[in-house]
Design an enzyme around this catalytic site. Structure first.
Site, short mmCIF file in Angstrom:
data_model
loop_
_atom_site.label_atom_id
_atom_site.label_comp_id
_atom_site.label_asym_id
_atom_site.label_seq_id
_atom_site.Cartn_x
_atom_site.Cartn_y
_atom_site.Cartn_z
N ASP A 1 -1.04 -0.18 -2.56
CA ASP A 1 0.18 0.40 -3.12
C ASP A 1 -0.15 1.40 -4.22
OD1 ASP A 1 1.46 -1.57 -1.55
OD2 ASP A 1 3.10 -1.68 -3.00
N ASP B 1 9.61 5.64 4.31
CA ASP B 1 9.13 4.33 4.73
C ASP B 1 9.12 3.35 3.55
OD1 ASP B 1 7.66 2.64 6.74
OD2 ASP B 1 6.08 2.75 5.23
N GLU C 1 14.31 3.51 4.80
CA GLU C 1 14.18 2.22 5.47
C GLU C 1 14.36 1.10 4.44
OE1 GLU C 1 10.89 -0.03 8.26
OE2 GLU C 1 10.27 0.85 6.36
N ASN D 1 5.01 4.57 -0.46
CA ASN D 1 4.69 3.30 -1.12
C ASN D 1 3.20 3.08 -1.30
OD1 ASN D 1 5.48 0.44 -1.98
ND2 ASN D 1 4.05 0.05 -0.29
#
Length: 525
Positions: free
Chosen positions: A185, A216, A257, A124
């Site tokens: 990001d 993640d 996740e 990310n």
């Protein structure tokens, strides 16, 4: 990483019918349990106070003895932070942990023991110290400028209502970082970013030899206008990414996740990552043990079992972002024992956080959730130097060395249950069959295959119960007489007679069940 509770913002846009994949489960997932390791806190081989890869190699026999089939390593790539979730070089192992060659040696040694290796892949965002971000920050004409999101003004709040646009230290502008300013990001609408993500994955799968990844912060990978979590672009990217992984390593295993309930998790199936952590199941397990009530314990498990193969979802108790299990259960080891028994006898592919098996404690701030593994009384046995973070106060009495010598310890229970899960067909792959009981504090269920069946009965309450009867719907078991054998030791259960309709009727397995006591009974013909 800690996530907000709601990911439903754009789920309706991305939702697709969920169908269970018909492909066979990877052989290694049969009865498997995975073990989460924070390398920095596991074992220090050179006395500098920081755990390292050589130390982890020395402790592989412990993990193997525990019975784990795979290890998930929290980030091991180079990072300026202790936790590693802000990567500054995706192609280099964190120097404090060792070298790339040390990592390859770890993988080889793990594979020799039949242990798969998954590494945390942080897609990310990068570190604000990553050379690509620094180039984008300082030069508006840089080729990396479109790898991140910049704006002259903040474009609203983040997905949880907090500030996500951070002022540039270079010029009058802002950049987007959903977690904090040190984690800008990446912009996956830029093709070069997607290409680089694939290149990084190829490196770790081919050059470093890993068996897959824990992904993640999955819901936040792509932002599309007002959609900041679970957007259609994220699902499209994950399909593309998963296809790339399969092209490089057809059996690569990925677990994502998605910190949310099952409704928000299901849109990430059937054709994106292999599996996802089932946070709702964690909540239901710990809630049942805390409250002493069996109500709602099995609901999520049954829903996922009806939807997906068991290797595609992962229950757990807690992880590196959450209050440790024993602390969450008020320091009550009896509660921790029953939580472990439930986790390891219910379906799914469970994960265990390092130290959970000995009852390590820990609460916020995050560093105190990730303290050094407690191997022995002296400095926790983690290092000969000064540890990077002080051990927990109970490390003198709660440690592997002490619990190794105690056959009734939490560690021995975890070992027994993990090995049992591998060896017993019903616990490894069996269907979950809910049962009713005459006590609201007693949970009961079957795990069954065509040939084997195990009955689990757990008194979640703080008081003993007597004469608890168990019942089922039709066709719970083939009609015959069964002789229960206690797989945890202790007295065996009473004979069970199942009639032609396959129902259990007012079956009382034992006269009394002690407070927070569990029975795991193999039903033999």
């Amino acid at each position: 990483m800690r996530r907000g509770a709601s990911l439903g913002l754009c789920a309706a846009l991305a939702a697709a019918p969920v169908a269970a994949a018909q492909t066979a489960a990877p052989a290694w997932t049969h009865g498997a349990v995975c073990y989460e390791v924070f390398v920095r806190s596991f074992y220090d081989s050179d006395g500098d106070g920081i755990g390292d890869l050589s130390g982890l190699i020395r402790k592989l026999d412990y993990i193997n003895g525990l019975g784990a089939s795979c290890i998930w390593l929290m980030p091991v790539a180079q990072s300026p932070s202790y936790h590693g979730y802000d990567v500054s070089d995706y192609y280099r192992v964190e120097p404090a942990y060792g070298t790339n060659d040390d990592f390859k040696r770890l993988v080889a040694q793990a594979h020799r023991r039949g242990i798969k290796v998954l590494v945390d892949m942080v897609l990310n965002h990068s570190s604000s110290e990553h050379p690509y971000f620094q180039a984008a920050l300082r030069d508006t004409t840089s080729a990396y400028r479109t790898w991140y999101r910049f704006s002259r003004t903040p474009l609203g709040k983040g997905p949880w209502g907090g500030e996500a646009w951070h002022r540039s230290p270079v010029r009058d502008e802002y950049y987007y970082g959903v977690f904090w300013s040190g984690m800008p990001d990446l912009n996956y609408q830029t093709p070069a970013v997607r290409k680089e993500a694939n290149k990084i994955a190829t490196f770790w799968l081919r050059e470093m030899g890993v068996d897959g990844f824990r992904l993640d912060a999955v819901p936040y990978v792509v932002e599309e206008g007002a959609c900041l979590a679970g957007c259609p672009g994220t699902h499209a990217f994950l399909r593309e990414y998963a296809a790339h992984l399969r092209s490089v390593k057809p059996d690569a295993y990925t677990v994502g996740e998605v910190w949310a309930n099952i409704d928000a998790m299901l849109p990430y199936y059937p054709d994106q990552l292999t599996a996802y952590f089932a946070f709702e199941l964690s909540d239901s397990l710990l809630s049942a043990v805390r409250t002493g009530s069996a109500a709602g314990l099995l609901t999520g498990f049954l829903r996922l079992e009806d939807t997906l193969p068991a290797y595609r979802w992962s229950p757990f108790l807690t992880n590196h972002d959450q209050t440790r299990t024993l602390t969450a259960l008020g320091g009550d080891v009896a509660r921790a024992r029953i939580a472990a028994t439930l986790l390891l006898t219910l379906p799914g592919l469970p994960f265990i956080y390092y130290g959970e098996e000995i009852g390590m404690t820990g609460d916020k701030p995050d560093e105190r959730l990730r303290t050094p593994m407690q191997w022995s009384p002296r400095s926790g046995g983690f290092t000969t130097g000064k540890p990077w973070e002080a051990p927990q106060a109970d490390s003198l009495t709660t440690n592997v060395a002490v619990e190794d010598r105690d056959p009734n310890s939490l560690l021995h229970l975890y070992r027994h249950l993990i090995h049992l899960r591998k060896q017993n067909e019903a616990l490894a792959t069996g269907e979950l069959v809910p049962l009713s009981t005459t006590s609201p504090q007693v949970a009961a269920y079957l795990r069954r295959t065509n040939r084997r069946a195990v009955l689990v009965v757990a008194n979640l309450g703080g008081s003993a119960v007597s004469g608890v009867a168990i019942a089922s719907a039709e066709r719970a078991l083939p009609p015959r007489a069964y002789t229960p054998r206690n797989l945890l030791g202790g007295p065996d259960g009473a004979k069970l007679h199942v009639g032609a309709d396959g129902r259990l009727r007012e079956y009382v397995p034992v006269a009394a069940i002690g407070p927070r006591e569990s029975l795991v009974l193999e039903l033999r013909e």
